[in-house]
Design a protein around this motif. Sequence first.
Motif, PDB file in Angstrom:
ATOM      1  N   ASP A  58       0.840  -1.207   0.000  1.00 51.04           N
ATOM      2  CA  ASP A  58       0.000   0.000   0.000  1.00 51.04           C
ATOM      3  C   ASP A  58       0.870   1.250   0.000  1.00 51.04           C
ATOM      4  OD1 ASP A  58      -2.218  -1.680   0.115  1.00 51.04           O
ATOM      5  OD2 ASP A  58      -2.481  -1.422   2.285  1.00 51.04           O
ATOM      6  N   LEU A  59       1.919   1.234   0.814  1.00 54.42           N
ATOM      7  CA  LEU A  59       2.850   2.360   0.871  1.00 54.42           C
ATOM      8  C   LEU A  59       3.540   2.551  -0.478  1.00 54.42           C
ATOM      9  CD1 LEU A  59       4.408   4.563   2.430  1.00 54.42           C
ATOM     10  CD2 LEU A  59       5.971   2.757   3.217  1.00 54.42           C
ATOM     11  N   ALA A  60       4.013   1.467  -1.075  1.00 49.01           N
ATOM     12  CA  ALA A  60       4.684   1.548  -2.378  1.00 49.01           C
ATOM     13  C   ALA A  60       3.745   2.091  -3.444  1.00 49.01           C
ATOM     14  CB  ALA A  60       5.207   0.174  -2.790  1.00 49.01           C
ATOM     15  N   ARG A  61       2.494   1.627  -3.453  1.00 48.89           N
ATOM     16  CA  ARG A  61       1.522   2.104  -4.443  1.00 48.89           C
ATOM     17  C   ARG A  61       1.232   3.594  -4.249  1.00 48.89           C
ATOM     18  NH1 ARG A  61       0.179  -3.102  -3.878  1.00 48.89           N
ATOM     19  NH2 ARG A  61      -1.201  -2.823  -2.089  1.00 48.89           N
ATOM     20  N   HIS A  62       1.123   4.033  -2.994  1.00 45.75           N
ATOM     21  CA  HIS A  62       0.865   5.455  -2.732  1.00 45.75           C
ATOM     22  C   HIS A  62       2.054   6.300  -3.191  1.00 45.75           C
ATOM     23  CE1 HIS A  62      -1.026   8.920  -0.983  1.00 45.75           C
ATOM     24  NE2 HIS A  62       0.028   9.157  -0.217  1.00 45.75           N
ATOM     25  N   MET A  63       3.256   5.838  -2.888  1.00 50.01           N
ATOM     26  CA  MET A  63       4.447   6.552  -3.347  1.00 50.01           C
ATOM     27  C   MET A  63       4.480   6.594  -4.873  1.00 50.01           C
ATOM     28  SD  MET A  63       7.136   5.025  -0.520  1.00 50.01           S
ATOM     29  CE  MET A  63       8.612   5.891  -1.090  1.00 50.01           C
ATOM     30  N   TRP A  94       0.385   8.142   7.406  1.00 54.60           N
ATOM     31  CA  TRP A  94      -0.393   7.040   7.986  1.00 54.60           C
ATOM     32  C   TRP A  94       0.150   5.688   7.522  1.00 54.60           C
ATOM     33  CZ3 TRP A  94      -3.963   3.427   5.907  1.00 54.60           C
ATOM     34  CH2 TRP A  94      -4.731   2.765   6.862  1.00 54.60           C
ATOM     35  N   LEU A  95       0.416   5.568   6.215  1.00 52.86           N
ATOM     36  CA  LEU A  95       0.917   4.304   5.675  1.00 52.86           C
ATOM     37  C   LEU A  95       2.316   3.988   6.191  1.00 52.86           C
ATOM     38  CD1 LEU A  95      -0.374   4.576   2.015  1.00 52.86           C
ATOM     39  CD2 LEU A  95      -1.064   2.858   3.710  1.00 52.86           C
ATOM     40  N   GLN A  96       3.166   5.001   6.285  1.00 54.65           N
ATOM     41  CA  GLN A  96       4.519   4.764   6.782  1.00 54.65           C
ATOM     42  C   GLN A  96       4.481   4.275   8.222  1.00 54.65           C
ATOM     43  OE1 GLN A  96       6.655   6.723   9.229  1.00 54.65           O
ATOM     44  NE2 GLN A  96       7.975   4.942   8.931  1.00 54.65           N
ATOM     45  N   LYS A  97       3.635   4.876   9.026  1.00 60.32           N
ATOM     46  CA  LYS A  97       3.525   4.455  10.426  1.00 60.32           C
ATOM     47  C   LYS A  97       2.945   3.047  10.541  1.00 60.32           C
ATOM     48  CE  LYS A  97       3.249   9.081  12.382  1.00 60.32           C
ATOM     49  NZ  LYS A  97       2.360  10.131  12.892  1.00 60.32           N
ATOM     50  N   ARG A  98       1.975   2.727   9.691  1.00 62.58           N
ATOM     51  CA  ARG A  98       1.385   1.372   9.711  1.00 62.58           C
ATOM     52  C   ARG A  98       2.369   0.326   9.222  1.00 62.58           C
ATOM     53  NH1 ARG A  98      -3.731   0.001   6.780  1.00 62.58           N
ATOM     54  NH2 ARG A  98      -3.688  -1.930   7.936  1.00 62.58           N
ATOM     55  N   ALA A  99       3.139   0.676   8.213  1.00 63.34           N
ATOM     56  CA  ALA A  99       4.099  -0.284   7.647  1.00 63.34           C
ATOM     57  C   ALA A  99       5.329  -0.425   8.545  1.00 63.34           C
ATOM     58  CB  ALA A  99       4.530   0.169   6.252  1.00 63.34           C
ATOM     59  N   VAL A 100       5.599   0.574   9.355  1.00 63.24           N
ATOM     60  CA  VAL A 100       6.780   0.629  10.225  1.00 63.24           C
ATOM     61  C   VAL A 100       8.046   0.416   9.392  1.00 63.24           C
ATOM     62  CG1 VAL A 100       7.756  -0.076  12.431  1.00 63.24           C
ATOM     63  CG2 VAL A 100       5.316  -0.380  12.038  1.00 63.24           C
ATOM     64  N   GLY A 101       8.107   1.171   8.317  1.00 60.21           N
ATOM     65  CA  GLY A 101       9.255   1.104   7.436  1.00 60.21           C
ATOM     66  C   GLY A 101       9.075   2.042   6.269  1.00 60.21           C
ATOM     67  N   TRP A 102       9.856   1.821   5.229  1.00 61.72           N
ATOM     68  CA  TRP A 102       9.837   2.692   4.065  1.00 61.72           C
ATOM     69  C   TRP A 102      10.134   1.864   2.832  1.00 61.72           C
ATOM     70  CZ3 TRP A 102       7.648   7.105   3.644  1.00 61.72           C
ATOM     71  CH2 TRP A 102       7.991   8.038   2.665  1.00 61.72           C
ATOM     72  N   VAL A 103       9.783   2.374   1.676  1.00 65.89           N
ATOM     73  CA  VAL A 103      10.045   1.687   0.415  1.00 65.89           C
ATOM     74  C   VAL A 103      11.064   2.508  -0.362  1.00 65.89           C
ATOM     75  CG1 VAL A 103       9.056   0.889  -1.763  1.00 65.89           C
ATOM     76  CG2 VAL A 103       7.731   0.705   0.356  1.00 65.89           C
ATOM     77  N   TRP A 104      12.094   1.824  -0.866  1.00 64.08           N
ATOM     78  CA  TRP A 104      13.054   2.494  -1.720  1.00 64.08           C
ATOM     79  C   TRP A 104      13.334   1.634  -2.920  1.00 64.08           C
ATOM     80  CZ3 TRP A 104      18.863   2.845  -0.200  1.00 64.08           C
ATOM     81  CH2 TRP A 104      19.362   1.588   0.136  1.00 64.08           C
ATOM     82  N   TRP A 105      14.004   2.217  -3.907  1.00 67.47           N
ATOM     83  CA  TRP A 105      14.295   1.504  -5.146  1.00 67.47           C
ATOM     84  C   TRP A 105      15.725   1.008  -5.109  1.00 67.47           C
ATOM     85  CZ3 TRP A 105      10.810   0.410  -8.896  1.00 67.47           C
ATOM     86  CH2 TRP A 105      11.307  -0.222 -10.027  1.00 67.47           C
ATOM     87  N   LEU A 106      15.861  -0.307  -5.155  1.00 70.30           N
ATOM     88  CA  LEU A 106      17.181  -0.933  -5.189  1.00 70.30           C
ATOM     89  C   LEU A 106      17.068  -2.109  -6.147  1.00 70.30           C
ATOM     90  CD1 LEU A 106      20.030  -0.793  -3.946  1.00 70.30           C
ATOM     91  CD2 LEU A 106      19.247  -2.405  -2.218  1.00 70.30           C
ATOM     92  N   GLY A 107      17.078  -1.794  -7.443  1.00 72.50           N
ATOM     93  CA  GLY A 107      16.864  -2.798  -8.465  1.00 72.50           C
ATOM     94  C   GLY A 107      15.408  -3.232  -8.539  1.00 72.50           C
ATOM     95  N   GLY A 108      14.550  -2.532  -7.882  1.00 72.44           N
ATOM     96  CA  GLY A 108      13.123  -2.808  -7.766  1.00 72.44           C
ATOM     97  C   GLY A 108      12.667  -2.281  -6.415  1.00 72.44           C
ATOM     98  N   GLU A 109      11.383  -2.351  -6.187  1.00 76.86           N
ATOM     99  CA  GLU A 109      10.863  -1.905  -4.896  1.00 76.86           C
ATOM    100  C   GLU A 109      11.426  -2.771  -3.780  1.00 76.86           C
ATOM    101  OE1 GLU A 109       6.707  -2.427  -5.142  1.00 76.86           O
ATOM    102  OE2 GLU A 109       6.374  -0.632  -6.317  1.00 76.86           O
ATOM    103  N   GLN A 110      11.925  -2.151  -2.758  1.00 75.30           N
ATOM    104  CA  GLN A 110      12.431  -2.871  -1.586  1.00 75.30           C
ATOM    105  C   GLN A 110      11.824  -2.230  -0.350  1.00 75.30           C
ATOM    106  OE1 GLN A 110      14.773  -5.497  -1.681  1.00 75.30           O
ATOM    107  NE2 GLN A 110      14.563  -5.397  -3.901  1.00 75.30           N
TER     108      GLN A 110
END
Length: 120
Positions: free
Chosen positions: A14-19, A71-87
């Motif tokens: 959900d976080l990745a899709r929102h980003m 809200w999504l970042q707090k729910r996921a308790v993390g973050w999404v970054w690009w490292l050869g794909g979504e990570q």
Amino acid sequence: MASLLNDLPGTAGDLARHMGRISEDVYSAGWHSNLEWMLWDALTIWRQTGRDNFPDSYGTDLAVWMWELDWLQKRAVGWVWWLGGEQFVSEGRWLRLVEARPYRPFDSYPNAQLDTAVVR
């Protein structure tokens, strides 16, 4: 950059899709180069200031996106970054990456190089 895979599970997905939606709507890119850093910086400043009008470096008001991103970042308790794909990275690891990131233009220090500098 390549388009999103959208294959992360649960709240991380959900976080990745929102980003990705922010990237598409604001920057006309599937995953804008350095999006994870731009959005993290924006979210951090937005959290500190609570401003309703929050322009990014392009002059686009990002405030409309910040509530859900927060809200999504707090729910996921993390973050999404690009490292050869979504990570997805845990919040603790992401904060170590943020701390290790040198203050210089993003494209001179790619995520893969930063990732090797931080112990998993």
